[in-house]
Write an enzyme that holds these catalytic residues in place. Structure first.
Site, PDB file in Angstrom:
ATOM      1  N   HIS A  72      -6.406  46.132 -47.723  1.00  0.00           N
ATOM      2  CA  HIS A  72      -7.330  47.276 -47.867  1.00  0.00           C
ATOM      3  C   HIS A  72      -7.949  47.304 -49.254  1.00  0.00           C
ATOM      4  O   HIS A  72      -8.839  48.110 -49.524  1.00  0.00           O
ATOM      5  CB  HIS A  72      -6.586  48.596 -47.606  1.00  0.00           C
ATOM      6  N   ARG A 127     -11.140  55.505 -47.951  1.00  0.00           N
ATOM      7  CA  ARG A 127      -9.672  55.523 -48.005  1.00  0.00           C
ATOM      8  C   ARG A 127      -9.185  55.074 -49.390  1.00  0.00           C
ATOM      9  O   ARG A 127      -8.125  55.482 -49.846  1.00  0.00           O
ATOM     10  CB  ARG A 127      -9.088  54.621 -46.924  1.00  0.00           C
ATOM     11  N   ASP A 185      -8.616  52.645 -32.771  1.00  0.00           N
ATOM     12  CA  ASP A 185      -7.524  52.737 -33.746  1.00  0.00           C
ATOM     13  C   ASP A 185      -7.707  54.056 -34.493  1.00  0.00           C
ATOM     14  O   ASP A 185      -8.685  54.220 -35.220  1.00  0.00           O
ATOM     15  CB  ASP A 185      -7.582  51.568 -34.735  1.00  0.00           C
ATOM     16  N   GLU A 188      -4.706  53.866 -30.206  1.00  0.00           N
ATOM     17  CA  GLU A 188      -3.700  53.396 -31.171  1.00  0.00           C
ATOM     18  C   GLU A 188      -3.452  54.425 -32.256  1.00  0.00           C
ATOM     19  O   GLU A 188      -4.380  54.988 -32.819  1.00  0.00           O
ATOM     20  CB  GLU A 188      -4.157  52.093 -31.796  1.00  0.00           C
ATOM     21  N   GLU A 193       2.613  50.396 -36.661  1.00  0.00           N
ATOM     22  CA  GLU A 193       2.402  49.630 -37.890  1.00  0.00           C
ATOM     23  C   GLU A 193       2.977  50.297 -39.134  1.00  0.00           C
ATOM     24  O   GLU A 193       3.267  49.631 -40.114  1.00  0.00           O
ATOM     25  CB  GLU A 193       0.916  49.338 -38.090  1.00  0.00           C
ATOM     26  N   ASP A 220       4.302  45.902 -38.244  1.00  0.00           N
ATOM     27  CA  ASP A 220       3.700  44.926 -39.158  1.00  0.00           C
ATOM     28  C   ASP A 220       4.863  44.139 -39.759  1.00  0.00           C
ATOM     29  O   ASP A 220       5.758  44.738 -40.362  1.00  0.00           O
ATOM     30  CB  ASP A 220       2.895  45.624 -40.271  1.00  0.00           C
ATOM     31  N   HIS A 258       0.962  44.389 -35.748  1.00  0.00           N
ATOM     32  CA  HIS A 258      -0.235  44.690 -36.544  1.00  0.00           C
ATOM     33  C   HIS A 258      -0.629  43.404 -37.264  1.00  0.00           C
ATOM     34  O   HIS A 258       0.219  42.607 -37.666  1.00  0.00           O
ATOM     35  CB  HIS A 258       0.134  45.792 -37.548  1.00  0.00           C
ATOM     36  N   GLU A 267      -3.250  40.273 -32.777  1.00  0.00           N
ATOM     37  CA  GLU A 267      -4.365  40.927 -33.479  1.00  0.00           C
ATOM     38  C   GLU A 267      -4.893  40.050 -34.612  1.00  0.00           C
ATOM     39  O   GLU A 267      -4.110  39.472 -35.379  1.00  0.00           O
ATOM     40  CB  GLU A 267      -3.918  42.265 -34.082  1.00  0.00           C
TER      41      GLU A 267
HETATM   42  C1  LIG Z   1      -8.735  49.489 -38.899  1.00  0.00           C
HETATM   43  C2  LIG Z   1      -7.580  50.406 -39.220  1.00  0.00           C
HETATM   44  O1  LIG Z   1      -8.133  51.609 -39.743  1.00  0.00           O
HETATM   45  C3  LIG Z   1      -6.649  49.842 -40.258  1.00  0.00           C
HETATM   46  O2  LIG Z   1      -7.377  49.537 -41.433  1.00  0.00           O
HETATM   47  C4  LIG Z   1      -5.939  48.606 -39.773  1.00  0.00           C
HETATM   48  O3  LIG Z   1      -5.257  48.019 -40.857  1.00  0.00           O
HETATM   49  C5  LIG Z   1      -4.842  48.825 -38.761  1.00  0.00           C
HETATM   50  O4  LIG Z   1      -4.669  50.133 -38.305  1.00  0.00           O
HETATM   51  C6  LIG Z   1      -4.947  47.879 -37.587  1.00  0.00           C
HETATM   52  O5  LIG Z   1      -4.401  48.187 -36.518  1.00  0.00           O
HETATM   53  O6  LIG Z   1      -5.511  46.779 -37.798  1.00  0.00           O
HETATM   54 MG   LIG Z   2      -3.749  50.159 -36.379  1.00  0.00          MG
END
Ligand SMILES: C[C@H](O)[C@H](O)[C@@H](O)[C@@H](O)C(=O)O
Ligand SMILES: [Mg+2]
Length: 402
Positions: free
Chosen positions: A30, A56, A223, A249, A277, A299, A326, A346
């Site tokens: 991020h 963010r 998401d 999600e 995650e 994750d 994740h 993913e």
């Molecule tokens: C896209 C989402 O806001 C997050 O940045 C991402 O990291 C996560 O939630 C995802 O599932 O990839």
């Molecule tokens: Mg996510």
């Protein structure tokens, strides 16, 4: 084969609030530069505050930065891994976890894992940056073990159950992801409970536009990044059903188990509920599984590493649920290709406009594999450890030495 022992563990950080250089990406993906889709009015629990609605990073999502953990064996072999923990993680590795690592054999990964988890309970609360740090150490140990015995981690875990991993893409442009060969596109929601029904209308408009662009078969998901309440999530799910939304999600924060249980009852039949995650303990995943989450999404860099991910996959499997981690690049690929309840995975699009495939942890991992036509093959993973090397030209700092 007499296995070597671990002589050194070292921790480096990159980016994050303590660093001079920002926007590099890396383990803290991020921490990107300006005008990146991943920081463009994404709905979060902070969206209710005007000053934090747009970005963010403004409320600190990139405050931690990248943690790099390197471990060295008595035969000179080194292994490493990364996660999101920055300088705090470096302190924990150098001044606490190092005592459980140095002196152990390279195969004593589970013993080290249990000692790291139990010795930090008094300050970890079972999650957050401490578990991220433990995850990075666990991943580095698996990388080292693989590099010592010259086998890829997935073979150490028992071998592939399929020849390929197929990916959906997370990002602002599912329509472009479709053209790149991905099986689906996960859209971040931009609005939340803080915006009421108008928020639902706006995100549904985005979904309707994307459905128009991609046709009926391509998966589309939302998401929601912990930004909703049960009533809002219920209304959004029903409004999204006509557009064949595949899953909702992470509608709520990780510990709001009852909200997930309630939403599962309220959702349109056939729509999936996913999350995980930001959960860091086995108990947390068991509670989410009990609440009826259809896909657990740990994750691997935030749940305790490969050692924990394998245990979480078993929890899901015991209930006929899926585990789709994740996005966490090679650290996830080597595990999921050995899981029978992970039919797809993913890919997080870290290109600023989500218009091409960029390695998720770019620039920290050299030779980081990316999907081609939405696929990574087992053969592409056939290199010792996780098959990647540390890019030592990155602005890495070692803030503490033990
Ligand atoms: C896209 C989402 O806001 C997050 O940045 C991402 O990291 C996560 O939630 C995802 O599932 O990839
Ligand atoms: Mg996510």
């Amino acid at each position: 084969m007499k296995l070597p022992t671990i002589t050194h563990i070292r921790a480096y950080s990159m980016g994050g609030a303590a660093a001079k250089i920002h926007g590099q990406g890396g383990g803290d993906y991020h921490d990107q530069g300006k005008d990146h889709w991943i920081d463009n009015h994404i709905a979060t629990p902070m969206s209710k505050y005007k000053e934090y609605e747009q970005s963010r990073q403004s409320f600190g999502l990139n405050v931690l930065g990248t943690l790099v953990v390197e471990v060295e064996a008595s035969d000179g072999t080194t292994g490493f891994a990364i996660s999101t923990a920055g300088t705090i993680g470096c302190f924990i590795v150098e001044h606490h976890l190092s005592r459980f690592v140095e002196g152990k054999r390279v195969d004593q990964i589970k013993l080290i894992h249990d000692q790291m988890l139990n010795s930090t309970l008094f300050y970890s609360g079972g999650g957050g940056v401490v578990i991220n740090t433990i995850s990075a150490v666990d991943l580095a140990l698996w990388d080292l073990y693989g590099k010592v015995v010259k086998l890829p981690v997935y073979k150490l875990l028992g071998g592939a159950v399929r020849d390929e991993i197929h990916f959906y893409a997370t990002g602002a442009r599912p329509d472009l992801a479709q053209k790149m060969g991905f099986i689906g596109g996960k859209l971040p929601t931009h609005w939340s409970s803080a915006f009421g029904d108008e928020g639902i209308e706006k995100d549904i408009a985005t979904l309707a536009d994307m459905r128009e662009r991609v046709g009926d078969k391509f998966w589309l998901m939302f998401d929601c990044w912990m930004s909703q309440d049960v009533n809002y999530a219920t209304k959004l799910a029903h409004a999204a059903a006509p557009y064949k939304l595949k899953w909702m999600e992470e509608c709520f924060p990780p510990n709001q188990i009852e909200s997930y249980r309630e939403l599962k009852k309220n959702m349109p039949k056939g729509m999936l509920m996913t999350t995980g995650e930001h959960t860091g303990t086995l108990e947390g995943f068991k509670e989410l599984s009990d609440a009826g989450v259809d896909i657990l999404q740990p994750d691997v860099g935030w749940c305790g590493g490969v050692t924990s991910l394998c245990e979480i996959a078993a929890i899901a499997k015991s209930r006929g649920q899926l585990v789709v981690p994740h996005g966490s690049s090679v650290y996830s690929h080597h595990a999921v290709i050995t899981f029978t309840n992970t039919p797809f995975s993913e890919m997080l699009m870290t290109a600023p406009k989500a218009d091409h495939v960029r390695p998720q942890f770019d620039p920290v991992l050299l030779d980081e594999p990316v999907p081609h036509d939405g696929i990574i093959t087992a053969e592409e993973l056939d290199k010792p450890g996780f098959g990647v090397e540390l890019n030592r030209s990155c602005p890495l700092e070692r803030p503490f030495e033990h």
